[in-house]
Every structure is written in structure tokens, then in C-alpha cells.
Design a protein around this motif. Structure first.
Motif, short mmCIF file in Angstrom:
data_model
loop_
_atom_site.label_atom_id
_atom_site.label_comp_id
_atom_site.label_asym_id
_atom_site.label_seq_id
_atom_site.Cartn_x
_atom_site.Cartn_y
_atom_site.Cartn_z
N LEU A 73 -102.63 -7.43 -34.37
CA LEU A 73 -102.22 -7.29 -36.17
C LEU A 73 -103.50 -7.88 -36.79
CD1 LEU A 73 -100.15 -5.55 -37.60
CD2 LEU A 73 -98.53 -6.85 -37.79
N LEU A 74 -102.91 -9.27 -36.38
CA LEU A 74 -103.76 -10.05 -37.24
C LEU A 74 -105.90 -9.68 -37.46
CD1 LEU A 74 -104.41 -12.50 -39.18
CD2 LEU A 74 -105.04 -13.94 -36.02
N GLU A 75 -105.64 -9.22 -36.15
CA GLU A 75 -107.08 -8.44 -36.33
C GLU A 75 -107.98 -7.89 -36.93
OE1 GLU A 75 -110.49 -9.60 -34.63
OE2 GLU A 75 -109.02 -11.80 -34.33
N SER A 76 -106.37 -6.71 -37.16
CA SER A 76 -106.16 -5.25 -37.97
C SER A 76 -106.32 -5.70 -39.00
CB SER A 76 -105.39 -4.20 -37.12
OG SER A 76 -105.20 -3.19 -37.84
N HIS B 26 -108.47 3.80 -37.04
CA HIS B 26 -109.47 3.04 -37.27
C HIS B 26 -110.12 3.05 -38.55
CE1 HIS B 26 -108.72 1.56 -33.59
NE2 HIS B 26 -109.22 2.84 -32.98
N LYS B 27 -109.43 4.13 -39.60
CA LYS B 27 -109.87 3.99 -41.00
C LYS B 27 -108.27 4.13 -41.98
CE LYS B 27 -113.65 6.91 -39.59
NZ LYS B 27 -114.56 8.06 -39.85
N ASN C 115 -104.78 0.91 -33.17
CA ASN C 115 -105.87 2.01 -34.13
C ASN C 115 -105.71 1.83 -35.00
OD1 ASN C 115 -105.93 3.97 -31.13
ND2 ASN C 115 -103.80 3.92 -31.35
N ASP C 116 -105.06 0.23 -36.21
CA ASP C 116 -105.34 0.73 -37.41
C ASP C 116 -104.49 0.94 -38.68
OD1 ASP C 116 -107.51 -1.32 -36.79
OD2 ASP C 116 -108.87 -0.07 -37.16
N ARG D 76 -102.98 -0.94 -43.59
CA ARG D 76 -102.61 -0.97 -45.38
C ARG D 76 -101.81 -1.25 -45.64
NH1 ARG D 76 -107.46 1.07 -42.94
NH2 ARG D 76 -109.81 -0.01 -43.72
N ARG D 77 -100.58 -0.04 -45.89
CA ARG D 77 -99.62 -0.14 -46.11
C ARG D 77 -98.65 -1.01 -45.74
NH1 ARG D 77 -96.91 -0.22 -49.28
NH2 ARG D 77 -94.37 0.67 -49.85
#
Length: 679
Positions: A25-28, A189-190, A261-262, A266-267
Motif C-alpha cells: 500500500l505504501l508503494e501504491s 495501475h491507473k 493493482n493500485d 487515490r480515493r
């Protein structure tokens, strides 16, 4: 507090059980914020967190990792915390300086119990927290609401679902935000894209939104009145109430997604940005004194092999400048952290998490101000009691001196470690929270301090005593030319009640043993009692000096000391020596579902169950009290965690010494003889 008022840097902690996906999650988050150009992974060993050799070897977080980034013009620090229960002290220290915690959990109701200690700690310390249900791409037919219901059973605060999933073909492909009532479609990933709310989901969305509003209205009479009158609340009002109730630790907002999967990232970032409290609110909760112009709190200490001591701090108030005096010491370097990479700064603003160089007197938990070092905060969590120990031996004898100093640096880095030099066995025993915890410590000794050690179970501090008494006469006589050595004594030896210790009585009448030699007799008895007939210290016995003889020229303190040891060597084997083993009072805490298993565990280790009761302050948990032999304690925590999904724990204290007979006693004596012979 509206979002436009937030000007300071903020801090979020990622917490949750092992394998829940915190480092992913940190990487994402870093990727979504544009802080990294290439997303790392735990599996490949190139994550920003988990960069230490110990973490890479285990593919797991073994310490708090700090990452800093900007998102929509705001500075954030994220603390990626270890998930192992054995490293909980590290996690708790990080949580004490965070504005908000993100609990990362798998979409697995059967693992809900793993979150119970975490929820309890957050609530006890009033730390705002939200729940992120990770790996929803593996949810299958299970509903998100069922997962939330399972987690609600271990949370004292209301879990409030903030979004509902959109399903297509049996998979979650997006979500509907319950405040804005807008729908988003996942694009792996987007960034997700805005879509229409599916007609099939509108009834469920309306139902879930009402549940969310009712949960929020429990703490807001004005909102409750609107709901009763069927007046739709303003969207901003709902956001403000959610932010206020999160800051007051009244509710736990729930989001979901997939770090791998990202999806939903952003939410989550926007929720943290708009609803997470600011540093001023957190400083008030943390009890930071208002009169401090500059205040920073140490939450982790690092000792580098070359860089020296580094203190990771959260700046609560004011600006920390390189070279300033803080906590009574000169700051020698201010660094922003990105994993193990450091960026040198001239100063750190309020809210930032930075590393400060060479504050030799600062310790984890200390509050450093422009007025001096205020010491460890009264609100700082208590250190957990040790539950697992290993006796350490340097493989290279030349490292023995270096070993103690290196371990002391480890203990400074990780206060949940404890070093004891056993007075009973002479061993150097390192205590911690489990086998993994101590294996990591031993790896650090090798990797950071170039000291290779082996760890073995500590020796049990057995004692021995006697069952019956005897009278004995001993004479020591040696003539070597010139002054000789002469001493003669009569003694009575008898057992004492358990726990009495040792007693010496002077029963000399008529000066047959001069007064100046009597203390030497007692000293000789005590010297012998360090190692009795069975090889262990002798306790609970009395020796009375009843008679003797001396020589005006040849008698000396040394002669009477020697004859006393001789008397004990000859007399005690005839007094029916008996082995005594230490018995501990143990209090084992587990969820109630595992209580019966714990009782069987205790019985299988020669334990005596005293009873069990509800664990105070823990809903659905029990405490089992028992007497357990110390010889049965070494790997108790390992088996206890194995049968309780990793959450069981215990405290212990010495209760008494108790006779041990039979094969167990014979084995203990044999091992002792082998140990002494090898020395």
C-alpha cells in the motif's frame, strides 16, 4: 476545521497484521502521489520500505519505515509499521506521533481477531483511524458488508462504510462514494474514471448511504433532526461531520481496494487529505505543553555503524533548524527520510517527520523542546513484559566485550528488548516478544555491529535443598613446614521451611572456637552452598556451629573457612538432597474461543489451572490464571500464538520453589553436570 485551514505537514501510519499488504500500500500511495517513478515490491526486495537486510531476508517489515511525499500541494509523511505481533512496540511508538492511522486488513472475516489488539490500542489512546480493506480483487462471492460486520465484532467504535462496490462478472470493478454519490471504475495501475451509478446498485447505494448518515448522526443532533425530517444534508456538512468524528475517534470510516493493482488508492489519499486531523489537533491529544515554542517527539532511535545515533522525530510545534539547541543538545543534521535514503534539510516545519543527528541523550518517547528534554511522555505506551528469552554467546570469544555494548545499542533502538545478566546462571540473556523478534536482533548484531552470536534457551535457575538433618564433625589439618593449617568443627544441619533461605547459628560455649574464627565458618558454608551435591545453589537450610577445636599457632580464618566447606561437602549428601524448581504465576490472555485450548496447553506443561475470568476492558477475551514450572515456559509464547491466531499473550511472576522428583529431576541434574564439566 475546514480543509483550507490545514497548512502544516501531516502524518499517517499504516498498520495491520502481517501479510495484509501495508508495504504494498505504501508503494501504491507513493506511486499515486508521483513520489516514485517505479513501483517497488516486497517480493522483489526493492520496496522503499523493508530495505534493511533483516527485512529483505524475511520479506516482511521488521521496523518502522518513513516515506515523505507531496500530494496536491501538501506534505505527507507515511509510517509503514511492522505487522508482526512480536514487533508491536515499534508500531505503537509510531502511532503515538501520527495524525491518523490506516488499518490495512485483508478481505477475510476469519482473520478479524488479528485486529482486536490494534483496535484496542487505538481506542485506548484516542488515535483517529480508518479501515482499508485490501485485496478486494480476491473477495470472490463474499460481500464487503459481511467483511465489515466481522471486523465490527472486534472494534469498540462504529465502522462506517464509506463506499459500496460495483460488481461485474463476480468481480469488484469499482465503487460508489456514499457522500458524493458518484461512481468510479477501477483501471489497474491507473487512476479510476468517473462512471454512472449502475441502476442495479441504486437501491443498495441508497440503503448504505442512510446507514452511514445515521451512524454519523449518532453524534450530531442537528444532523439527526434533518434525517428525522427527511431533509437531505448538504454534502459539505457530511464531510465536515465525518472529519470531526474521525478526529474525535468516534467512528472508523471504511474504504476498500487493491494495493497490488493500485485500485482505490487515490480515493484513500483524498480521504486522508480532506478528513484527517492536522498536527495541532494531534499535538493537543498527545499532551504537548502549550508553552513550548518548539517541540518534537522521538518515536524511534537508530544507531548506524558509521552515521552514529539518529533520532526519528515528529515536529509538533515550531521549526527545527539544523544547529539549534533542542532538548538541551545541539541538532547535528536534519534529514527527510525516504526509506533508508536521507535528504539533508536546513530546517523542518511543523508536522514533519524527520531524522535528527547525534542527540546522544535523547531516547524513544522523549519530548524535546527549546526549553530542554522533558523526558518520556506520561502518555507513552508502557513497554510489554518479556515473553521469550535466549542466552547469547559470541561465536568469537574476542567479541564478548563488544557484545554487551552492541546489545545495549539494540535495546536503545528497540526498548521492548531487555538484557539481563543472570545472577543465577551467569548467562547473558536477551529477552523480547518472541523467537522472530530475537532472531532479528541477532541478525542486526551481525549485520550492523559485526558480532555473530548463537542463542540457546536460558538455563532454568533450579535450587536444591535437604529433606532431613544431620550432625557432622570435620577436621582440617595440614603441615607443610613452618606454620600449618588446623581447624576442627562440629555442626548440626537441618532443613528449613520453603522460602526461608539460609540461617547460621553460633552455638559455641566456652570459647572452644575463638570468636574471630566463627564468621569464617559461616563464610565457608555460604561458599559451599553456591553449588550443592546436585550442582545447584542450596537454600532453605540451617547450620549450627556446636563445637570444635583450634590450635594457637596453626589455626586461621582460612583454615576454618576450609573446614566449613569440607563439613558441608561431607554432610549434605547424607541429608537427602532434593531438587527445587521455580514455579511461576502465569496470566494468559486470549479470545474466549481459545480458552479451552489454553487450558489443555497449561495441563500439558505440568501446569495447575487456578481459574479463568473475563479479561478486564477486552470484550470477548478471557484471562486464564495458572501455576507453571519455569522449565515449561521457554517456548510457551510460540505454542500459545500458534493456537490463538497469533494474538495470545501472557504475563508472569515468580511464585515459589517446589520439589521436583523422578525423570524430570534426573534429567535436570544430568544436564547440569554436563554444563559444569564443559566449563
Amino acid at each position: 476545521m475546514t480543509h483550507t485551514q490545514i497548512q502544516t505537514a501531516r502524518c499517517a501510519a499504516l498498520v495491520g497484521p502481517y501479510l495484509s499488504g501495508k508495504t504494498s500500500l505504501l508503494e501504491s500511495l507513493l506511486s499515486a502521489a508521483g513520489a516514485t517513478t517505479r513501483k517497488g515490491s516486497v517480493r522483489d526486495g526493492n520496496a522503499v520500505g523493508d530495505s534493511s537486510p533483516e527485512a529483505k531476508a524475511r520479506q516482511m517489515s521488521v521496523e518502522v519505515n518513513v516515506a515523505s511525499f507531496e500530494f496536491l500541494g501538501e506534505r505527507w509523511s507515511v509510517l509503514d509499521c511492522p505487522g508482526s505481533v512480536e514487533l508491536a512496540c515499534e508500531t505503537q511508538s509510531a502511532l503515538m506521533v501520527a495524525d491518523v492511522a490506516v488499518i490495512v486488513a485483508e478481505a477475510a472475516p476469519e482473520k478479524a481477531v488479528l485486529l482486536a489488539p490494534l483496535f484496542k490500542f487505538l481506542d485506548d489512546n484516542r488515535i483517529p483511524h480508518l479501515l482499508f480493506i485490501n485485496k478486494v480483487d480476491s473477495l470472490g462471492d463474499l460481500r464487503v458488508r459481511d467483511v465489515v460486520q466481522a471486523y465490527q465484532a472486534v472494534s469498540a467504535r462504529k465502522l462506517v462504510l464509506r463506499e459500496v462496490p460495483i460488481r461485474e462478472g463476480g468481480k469488484i470493478t469499482g465503487f460508489v462514494d456514499l457522500v458524493s454519490e458518484r461512481a468510479w471504475h477501477f483501471n489497474p495501475h491507473k487512476p479510476s474514471n468517473l462512471v454512472q451509478i449502475p441502476d442495479s446498485l441504486k437501491d443498495r447505494e441508497h440503503e448504505a448511504r442512510q446507514e452511514m448518515l445515521e451512524a454519523v448522526a449518532d453524534y450530531d443532533d442537528a444532523l439527526l433532526e434533518k434525517l428525522l425530517e427527511d431533509v437531505a444534508p448538504d454534502t459539505q456538512e457530511v464531510y465536515d461531520r465525518l472529519a470531526s468524528e474521525l478526529a474525535d475517534d468516534l467512528i472508523v470510516p471504511v474504504f476498500f481496494g487493491s494495493a497490488e493493482n493500485d485500485n482505490g488508492i487515490r480515493r484513500l489519499l483524498k480521504a486522508l487529505r480532506h478528513e484527517g486531523p492536522d498536527v495541532a489537533t494531534s499535538a493537543e491529544r498527545a499532551g504537548i505543553p502549550a508553552d513550548a515554542t518548539v517541540a518534537a517527539q522521538v518515536f524511534k532511535t537508530l544507531n548506524g555503524s558509521h552515521a552514529g545515533k539518529i533520532s526519528l522525530v515528529r515536529v509538533w510545534r515550531g521549526t527545527v533548524n539544523d544547529g539549534m539547541t533542542l532538548g538541551g543538545e545541539r541538532v547535528s543534521g536534519v534529514f527527510r527520510m525516504m526509506g533508508h535514503n536521507q535528504e539533508k534539510l536546513s530546517q523542518a516545519a511543523p508536522g514533519e517527520v524527520v531524522a535528527l543527528g547525534r542527540l546522544d541523550k535523547a531516547a524513544t518517547g522523549d519530548l524535546l523542546t527549546d526549553k530542554g528534554n522533558a523526558g518520556r511522555s506520561a502518555l507513552w505506551p508502557e513497554l510489554p513484559p518479556p515473553v521469550f528469552g535466549l542466552a547469547l554467546h559470541a561465536q568469537n570469544r574476542n567479541d564478548e566485550v563488544k557484545l554487551t555494548a552492541a546489545i545495549q545499542k539494540l535495546v536503545e533502538e528497540d526498548p521492548s528488548l531487555r538484557l539481563d545478566q543472570s545472577t543465577d546462571t551467569g548467562e547473558l540473556v536477551l529477552w523480547g516478544q518472541g523467537d522472530i523478534h530475537l532472531q532479528i536482533a541477532m541478525d542486526r548484531l551481525r549485520n550492523k555491529f559485526n558480532v555473530t552470536v548463537k542463542g540457546v534457551p536460558p538455563q532454568v535457575p533450579y535450587r536444591e535443598s535437604i529433606r532431613k538433618g544431620t550432625a557432622h564433625h570435620a577436621r582440617f589439618k595440614r603441615q607443610t613446614g613452618g606454620h600449618g593449617q588446623f581447624a576442627d568443627i562440629h555442626v548440626e544441619v537441618k532443613p528449613l521451611p520453603r522460602g526461608t533461605g539460609f540461617q547460621f547459628e553460633d552455638g559455641i560455649v566456652g570459647g572452644v572456637v575463638p570468636r574471630q574464627f566463627i564468621p569464617a565458618v559461616e563464610t565457608g558454608v555460604r561458599d559451599y552452598a553456591v553449588r550443592g551435591p546436585l550442582g545447584f545453589p542450596v537454600v532453605d537450610f540451617a547450620v549450627k556451629l556446636t563445637g570444635g577445636q583450634f590450635h594457637a599457632v596453626d589455626s586461621s580464618e582460612m583454615a576454618f573457612k576450609t573446614v566449613a566447606r569440607q563439613a558441608m561437602t561431607e554432610a549434605l549428601p547424607a541429608c537427602e538432597p532434593v531438587l527445587l524448581e521455580p514455579i511461576l504465576t502465569v496470566s494468559i490472555a486470549v479470545p474466549s474461543d481459545f480458552t479451552s485450548k489454553v487450558q489443555r496447553l497449561v495441563s500439558g506443561r505440568r501446569g495447575q489451572i487456578l481459574g479463568y475470568d473475563a479479561r478486564p476492558g477486552w470484550q470477548g477475551w478471557d484471562e486464564v490464571k495458572a501455576y507453571l514450572p519455569q522449565a515449561e515456559m521457554h517456548d510457551l509464547i510460540v505454542e500459545l500464538r500458534s493456537l490463538s491466531l497469533g494474538v495470545g499473550t501472557f504475563t508472569w511472576s515468580f511464585e515459589r520453589l517446589q520439589e521436583l522428583t523422578g525423570k524430570a529431576a534426573d534429567k535436570a541434574v544430568e544436564i547440569r553436570r554436563e554444563t559444569l564439566a564443559a566449563q
